[in-house]
Design a protein around this motif. Structure first.
Motif, PDB file in Angstrom:
ATOM      1  N   ASN A   1       0.868  -1.240   0.198  1.00  0.00           N
ATOM      2  CA  ASN A   1      -0.136   0.230   0.109  1.00  0.00           C
ATOM      3  C   ASN A   1       0.689   1.106  -0.052  1.00  0.00           C
ATOM      4  O   ASN A   1       2.069   1.212   0.349  1.00  0.00           O
ATOM      5  N   ILE A   2       0.093   2.516  -0.442  1.00  0.00           N
ATOM      6  CA  ILE A   2       0.908   3.575  -0.552  1.00  0.00           C
ATOM      7  C   ILE A   2       0.385   4.332   0.760  1.00  0.00           C
ATOM      8  O   ILE A   2      -0.797   4.871   0.521  1.00  0.00           O
ATOM      9  N   GLY A   3       1.092   4.446   1.853  1.00  0.00           N
ATOM     10  CA  GLY A   3       0.577   5.260   2.837  1.00  0.00           C
ATOM     11  C   GLY A   3       1.788   6.224   3.700  1.00  0.00           C
ATOM     12  O   GLY A   3       2.905   5.796   3.312  1.00  0.00           O
ATOM     13  N   LEU A   4       1.304   6.750   4.813  1.00  0.00           N
ATOM     14  CA  LEU A   4       2.242   7.325   5.646  1.00  0.00           C
ATOM     15  C   LEU A   4       2.845   6.210   6.671  1.00  0.00           C
ATOM     16  O   LEU A   4       2.166   5.233   6.943  1.00  0.00           O
ATOM     17  N   PRO A   5       4.018   6.469   7.250  1.00  0.00           N
ATOM     18  CA  PRO A   5       4.850   7.667   7.023  1.00  0.00           C
ATOM     19  C   PRO A   5       5.741   7.799   5.878  1.00  0.00           C
ATOM     20  O   PRO A   5       6.221   8.801   5.424  1.00  0.00           O
ATOM     21  N   ARG A   6       5.808   6.644   4.961  1.00  0.00           N
ATOM     22  CA  ARG A   6       6.863   6.562   4.052  1.00  0.00           C
ATOM     23  C   ARG A   6       6.346   7.500   2.757  1.00  0.00           C
ATOM     24  O   ARG A   6       7.292   8.440   2.285  1.00  0.00           O
ATOM     25  N   PHE A   7       5.097   7.327   2.378  1.00  0.00           N
ATOM     26  CA  PHE A   7       4.517   8.001   1.110  1.00  0.00           C
ATOM     27  C   PHE A   7       4.021   9.440   1.455  1.00  0.00           C
ATOM     28  O   PHE A   7       2.915   9.470   1.424  1.00  0.00           O
ATOM     29  N   LEU A   8       4.728  10.334   1.686  1.00  0.00           N
ATOM     30  CA  LEU A   8       4.408  11.677   2.028  1.00  0.00           C
ATOM     31  C   LEU A   8       3.589  12.594   0.953  1.00  0.00           C
ATOM     32  O   LEU A   8       3.967  12.466  -0.317  1.00  0.00           O
ATOM     33  N   PRO A   9       2.618  13.356   1.369  1.00  0.00           N
ATOM     34  CA  PRO A   9       1.997  14.199   0.290  1.00  0.00           C
ATOM     35  C   PRO A   9       2.691  15.025  -0.425  1.00  0.00           C
ATOM     36  O   PRO A   9       2.261  15.172  -1.711  1.00  0.00           O
ATOM     37  N   GLU A  10       3.963  15.544   0.203  1.00  0.00           N
ATOM     38  CA  GLU A  10       4.701  16.416  -0.739  1.00  0.00           C
ATOM     39  C   GLU A  10       5.281  15.714  -1.781  1.00  0.00           C
ATOM     40  O   GLU A  10       5.628  16.615  -2.958  1.00  0.00           O
ATOM     41  N   TRP A  11       5.123  14.586  -1.997  1.00  0.00           N
ATOM     42  CA  TRP A  11       6.093  13.841  -3.269  1.00  0.00           C
ATOM     43  C   TRP A  11       5.015  13.226  -4.156  1.00  0.00           C
ATOM     44  O   TRP A  11       5.168  12.782  -5.290  1.00  0.00           O
ATOM     45  N   GLU A  12       3.586  13.564  -3.909  1.00  0.00           N
ATOM     46  CA  GLU A  12       2.353  12.858  -4.753  1.00  0.00           C
ATOM     47  C   GLU A  12       2.407  13.591  -5.964  1.00  0.00           C
ATOM     48  O   GLU A  12       2.220  14.935  -6.093  1.00  0.00           O
ATOM     49  N   ASN A  13       2.534  12.997  -7.032  1.00  0.00           N
ATOM     50  CA  ASN A  13       2.481  13.361  -8.537  1.00  0.00           C
ATOM     51  C   ASN A  13       3.260  14.600  -8.688  1.00  0.00           C
ATOM     52  O   ASN A  13       2.974  15.602  -9.456  1.00  0.00           O
ATOM     53  N   ARG A  14       4.753  14.660  -8.298  1.00  0.00           N
ATOM     54  CA  ARG A  14       5.679  15.701  -8.202  1.00  0.00           C
ATOM     55  C   ARG A  14       6.283  15.583  -9.582  1.00  0.00           C
ATOM     56  O   ARG A  14       6.929  16.527 -10.010  1.00  0.00           O
ATOM     57  N   ASN A  15       6.235  14.466 -10.403  1.00  0.00           N
ATOM     58  CA  ASN A  15       7.021  14.492 -11.536  1.00  0.00           C
ATOM     59  C   ASN A  15       6.361  15.093 -12.722  1.00  0.00           C
ATOM     60  O   ASN A  15       5.200  14.879 -12.968  1.00  0.00           O
ATOM     61  N   ARG A  16       7.046  15.757 -13.447  1.00  0.00           N
ATOM     62  CA  ARG A  16       6.722  16.682 -14.357  1.00  0.00           C
ATOM     63  C   ARG A  16       7.270  16.253 -15.968  1.00  0.00           C
ATOM     64  O   ARG A  16       7.341  17.031 -16.778  1.00  0.00           O
ATOM     65  N   SER A  17       7.930  15.107 -15.905  1.00  0.00           N
ATOM     66  CA  SER A  17       8.637  14.489 -17.235  1.00  0.00           C
ATOM     67  C   SER A  17       7.852  14.689 -18.510  1.00  0.00           C
ATOM     68  O   SER A  17       6.785  14.598 -18.367  1.00  0.00           O
TER      69      SER A  17
END
Length: 215
Positions: A46-62
């Motif tokens: 699963n994708i969840g806290l504390p490892r998968f922080l909201p600040e990195w969600e869909n940050r990729n702009r390639s």
């Protein structure tokens, strides 16, 4: 192996419920043991806290494929040699603009690093050591995961969290995770991996479609 087969038969005889991380492993177990599917359940990662922080969600702009990323240990079971062989093939095809960053511990990987030199890839493959993968995933164009087997790898989940497009060997839970043939290639097949990277690098529509599926 005989011991593993014996354990599977014991589980099939005595377990009331068997859990799996992906559908491929479940189906293989059922085919080998005859265990009823109605007594199985899938519990993926699963994708969840504390490892998968909201600040990195869909940050990729390639927007195109130039910067490749590998995340994992540098062992035979993770298929890293397959990736290096694919990079060598791409180099011979004239795709010398591709760069590969490698995240993972390099202790004990001297032979692998020498292979990079022997394949003439020293100016295209960069070892960043063991580091937080999220900044690299946010900045890379494509995660390449050539493992020989993985049930539900964190590296691919992390790529999906950042929106980084990913391709992986068609094994274990990769089809469950990525869900499209454009994101998969045969296990251990360096030419097929090179073809997949080249297709995505030359076809922006296909790359964009993959990116949407990985968000």
């Amino acid at each position: 192996a005989p011991l593993d087969a014996s354990r599977e038969r014991t589980v099939a005889r005595h377990a009331d419920l068997v859990t799996f991380q992906n559908g491929a492993d479940r189906d293989d177990f059922i085919s080998r043991t005859g265990y009823p599917e109605c007594r199985t359940v899938l519990i993926p990662g699963n994708i969840g806290l504390p490892r998968f922080l909201p600040e990195w969600e869909n940050r990729n702009r390639s927007m195109r494929v130039e910067k490749l990323l590998y995340v994992g240990v540098l062992t035979a079971t993770k298929g890293f040699r397959t990736l290096l062989e694919a990079m060598s093939l791409l180099d011979r095809r004239g795709m010398d603009g591709l760069k590969l960053t490698v995240l993972g511990k390099t202790e004990g990987a001297g032979e692998t690093m020498l292979l990079v030199d022997r394949l003439g890839l020293s100016n295209r493959v960069f070892f960043a050591g063991y580091a937080n993968p999220f900044p690299y995933l946010a900045d890379s164009d494509l995660l390449v995961y050539p493992t020989l087997y993985d049930a539900f790898p964190d590296a691919v989940l992390e790529a999906l969290h950042t929106g980084c497009p990913a391709i992986a060997a068609d094994t274990g839970g990769m089809r469950d995770l990525l869900g499209t043939d454009d994101a998969l290639f045969p296990v251990g097949d360096a030419p097929a991996l090179a073809d997949r990277i080249e297709e995505l690098a030359h076809d922006n529509l296909r790359y964009s479609a993959l990116k949407v599926k990985c968000m």
